[in-house]
Scaffold this motif. Structure first.
Motif, PDB file in Angstrom:
ATOM      1  N   PHE A  95      40.102 -11.853-125.391  1.00 22.78           N
ATOM      2  CA  PHE A  95      40.817 -11.474-124.542  1.00 22.78           C
ATOM      3  C   PHE A  95      40.457 -10.409-123.659  1.00 22.78           C
ATOM      4  CE2 PHE A  95      44.490 -14.245-126.450  1.00 22.78           C
ATOM      5  CZ  PHE A  95      44.637 -14.944-124.133  1.00 22.78           C
ATOM      6  N   ASN A 108      35.104 -11.796-117.612  1.00 27.17           N
ATOM      7  CA  ASN A 108      34.637 -12.963-117.078  1.00 27.17           C
ATOM      8  C   ASN A 108      35.544 -13.491-115.762  1.00 27.17           C
ATOM      9  OD1 ASN A 108      34.229 -16.297-117.657  1.00 27.17           O
ATOM     10  ND2 ASN A 108      32.856 -15.221-117.407  1.00 27.17           N
ATOM     11  N   THR A 109      36.795 -12.869-116.395  1.00 25.82           N
ATOM     12  CA  THR A 109      37.843 -12.918-114.841  1.00 25.82           C
ATOM     13  C   THR A 109      37.601 -12.435-113.451  1.00 25.82           C
ATOM     14  OG1 THR A 109      38.777 -14.116-116.441  1.00 25.82           O
ATOM     15  CG2 THR A 109      39.877 -13.587-114.458  1.00 25.82           C
ATOM     16  N   SER A 163      43.969  -6.608-120.703  1.00 29.56           N
ATOM     17  CA  SER A 163      43.937  -7.626-121.630  1.00 29.56           C
ATOM     18  C   SER A 163      43.668  -7.503-123.184  1.00 29.56           C
ATOM     19  CB  SER A 163      42.627  -8.000-120.888  1.00 29.56           C
ATOM     20  OG  SER A 163      42.380  -8.558-119.703  1.00 29.56           O
ATOM     21  N   ILE A 185      41.753 -18.789-124.960  1.00 29.26           N
ATOM     22  CA  ILE A 185      40.599 -18.910-124.699  1.00 29.26           C
ATOM     23  C   ILE A 185      39.358 -19.377-124.721  1.00 29.26           C
ATOM     24  CG2 ILE A 185      38.810 -17.090-125.372  1.00 29.26           C
ATOM     25  CD1 ILE A 185      40.452 -15.514-126.609  1.00 29.26           C
ATOM     26  N   ASP A 201      29.826 -19.114-120.361  1.00 27.92           N
ATOM     27  CA  ASP A 201      30.736 -18.589-119.635  1.00 27.92           C
ATOM     28  C   ASP A 201      31.725 -18.804-120.601  1.00 27.92           C
ATOM     29  OD1 ASP A 201      28.755 -17.185-118.769  1.00 27.92           O
ATOM     30  OD2 ASP A 201      30.186 -17.365-116.409  1.00 27.92           O
ATOM     31  N   GLY A 202      32.417 -19.764-120.046  1.00 26.43           N
ATOM     32  CA  GLY A 202      33.917 -20.488-121.124  1.00 26.43           C
ATOM     33  C   GLY A 202      33.864 -21.521-122.535  1.00 26.43           C
ATOM     34  N   TYR A 252      36.920  -9.686-123.467  1.00 25.86           N
ATOM     35  CA  TYR A 252      35.900 -10.902-122.396  1.00 25.86           C
ATOM     36  C   TYR A 252      36.124 -11.508-120.920  1.00 25.86           C
ATOM     37  CZ  TYR A 252      32.459 -14.319-121.618  1.00 25.86           C
ATOM     38  OH  TYR A 252      31.610 -14.903-120.273  1.00 25.86           O
ATOM     39  N   LYS A 253      37.164 -12.356-121.620  1.00 29.70           N
ATOM     40  CA  LYS A 253      37.624 -13.555-120.818  1.00 29.70           C
ATOM     41  C   LYS A 253      38.422 -12.778-119.644  1.00 29.70           C
ATOM     42  CE  LYS A 253      38.752 -17.049-121.045  1.00 29.70           C
ATOM     43  NZ  LYS A 253      37.710 -18.339-120.043  1.00 29.70           N
ATOM     44  N   PRO A 276      33.275 -16.654-125.148  1.00 24.98           N
ATOM     45  CA  PRO A 276      33.900 -16.399-125.884  1.00 24.98           C
ATOM     46  C   PRO A 276      34.363 -16.285-127.600  1.00 24.98           C
ATOM     47  CG  PRO A 276      34.710 -18.137-124.222  1.00 24.98           C
ATOM     48  CD  PRO A 276      33.125 -18.061-124.150  1.00 24.98           C
ATOM     49  N   VAL A 335      45.408 -15.896-118.901  1.00 28.62           N
ATOM     50  CA  VAL A 335      44.288 -16.403-118.055  1.00 28.62           C
ATOM     51  C   VAL A 335      44.892 -16.068-117.110  1.00 28.62           C
ATOM     52  CG1 VAL A 335      42.229 -17.003-117.364  1.00 28.62           C
ATOM     53  CG2 VAL A 335      42.292 -16.657-119.472  1.00 28.62           C
ATOM     54  N   ASN A 365      28.979 -23.019-117.432  1.00 29.29           N
ATOM     55  CA  ASN A 365      30.174 -22.711-118.068  1.00 29.29           C
ATOM     56  C   ASN A 365      30.482 -22.766-119.545  1.00 29.29           C
ATOM     57  OD1 ASN A 365      32.229 -21.373-115.870  1.00 29.29           O
ATOM     58  ND2 ASN A 365      31.303 -22.791-115.003  1.00 29.29           N
TER      59      ASN A 365
END
Length: 318
Positions: A175, A181-182, A68, A98, A157-158, A177-178, A162, A28, A154
């Motif tokens: 990845f 989100n990033t 990604s 992730i 989101d976190g 999705y990450k 995922p 990430v 989160n």
């Protein structure tokens, strides 16, 4: 599907045990560096106008998610040619990278530890590591509230989102999705210089989080019930306040958390020196205290375990 379920479970267990060791390189972080490099290059290529910057943001989004998601897909494909067990091992490690449950818990508990020392400046610094708002204006309750809000938001989101995408398409989609989100975290601001280049990243993050955020809220409500919290009040505040945020997704879990814990969250906040007027979420049935931070972490973990069981059950059934 069974191997994907096993990779999910193993990734979660590794995350529970190790979290995110800062000594190891993290994908990430690499995604973040990719976004920063593409932003710099595309700002030079596209006109410095609102329309030009929006086009740059759209191209940045497409390039970032393609790379990604494409790199882990190619790596897992190569592993599968050698052995399905090698692919399982590598995908389990990817799932670990992730997921962010342990990291979310650890970073929020640093805020709790700082608050317990009574050092407000240390507490403000600790919470500044996990929130986007300016923290120098926060009092003790403001710091605590920011930490609880971050854990609640989160959680979706976190962790839950995922897991949703990992179950749907394995590590490559995780990845993907990450990256989505990033990009929102780095570019999704309404102030210059991000207002236009961050337009598409912010909107598309809303799209991809729409279903996971609502699923997270319902699982959090159930998790709160299992922990002995007030499900009735959680449901009431959820129905009333789930749209009390500029984002269509952020208040979903925050409203459930506020209701379950009897707290009033959100309200006005300062970002990059600019005061943003925001509605409150929840009713202040009691004053917030530092002890609400570890309680919110327990709620996050209960929600995560329920999601893991749901994903595992569906994958095994399929």
């Amino acid at each position: 599907m069974k191997l994907r379920a096993l990779a999910l479970a193993l990734g979660f267990l590794i995350d529970m045990l190790l979290g995110d060791p800062h000594s190891l390189p993290h994908p990430v972080v690499a995604i973040g560096k990719l976004i920063a490099a593409l932003e710099k290059a595309l700002r030079r290529l596209f006109p410095a106008t609102p329309a030009g910057e929006r086009w740059a943001g759209g191209v940045l989004w497409l390039l970032t998610v393609s790379i990604s998601g494409g790199v882990p897909f190619a790596l897992l494909y190569a592993c599968a040619q050698v052995s399905p067990w090698l692919r399982l091992a590598v995908e389990s490690l990817m799932c670990w990278q992730i997921l962010a449950a342990r990291s979310l818990r650890d970073e929020s508990m640093k805020v709790y530890a700082a608050l317990k020392t009574g050092n407000l400046e240390k507490s403000r610094y600790a919470v500044s590591m996990i929130v986007g708002r300016d923290t120098q204006y926060l009092d003790e309750q403001g710091v605590t509230r920011a930490a609880v809000e971050t854990v609640a938001e989160n959680c979706s989101d976190g962790v839950i989102a995922p897991l949703f995408f990992l179950a749907l398409g394995g590590a490559p989609l995780g990845f993907f999705y990450k990256a989505v989100n990033t990009m929102d975290s780095m570019l999704g601001y309404v102030e210059p210089p991000y207002k236009d280049i961050g337009f598409f990243p912010a909107k598309l993050d809303d799209v991809f989080n729409y279903l996971p955020a609502r699923l997270s809220a319902l699982l959090m409500l159930l998790g709160g019930g299992l922990l002995g919290m007030d499900m009735k009040e959680g449901w009431r505040i959820y129905r009333r306040d789930r749209h009390n945020h500029a984002s269509p997704n952020s208040a979903q879990t925050e409203s459930v958390c506020a209701g379950l814990m009897g707290l009033r969250l959100a309200g006005d906040a300062v970002y990059h020196g600019v005061l943003h007027k925001k509605p409150y979420i929840g009713d202040a049935r009691r004053e917030i205290t530092p002890e609400d931070i570890p309680l919110s972490c327990k709620l996050m973990y209960a929600t995560t375990v329920l999601m893991l069981l749901l994903c595992g059950g569906v994958l095994l059934w399929l």
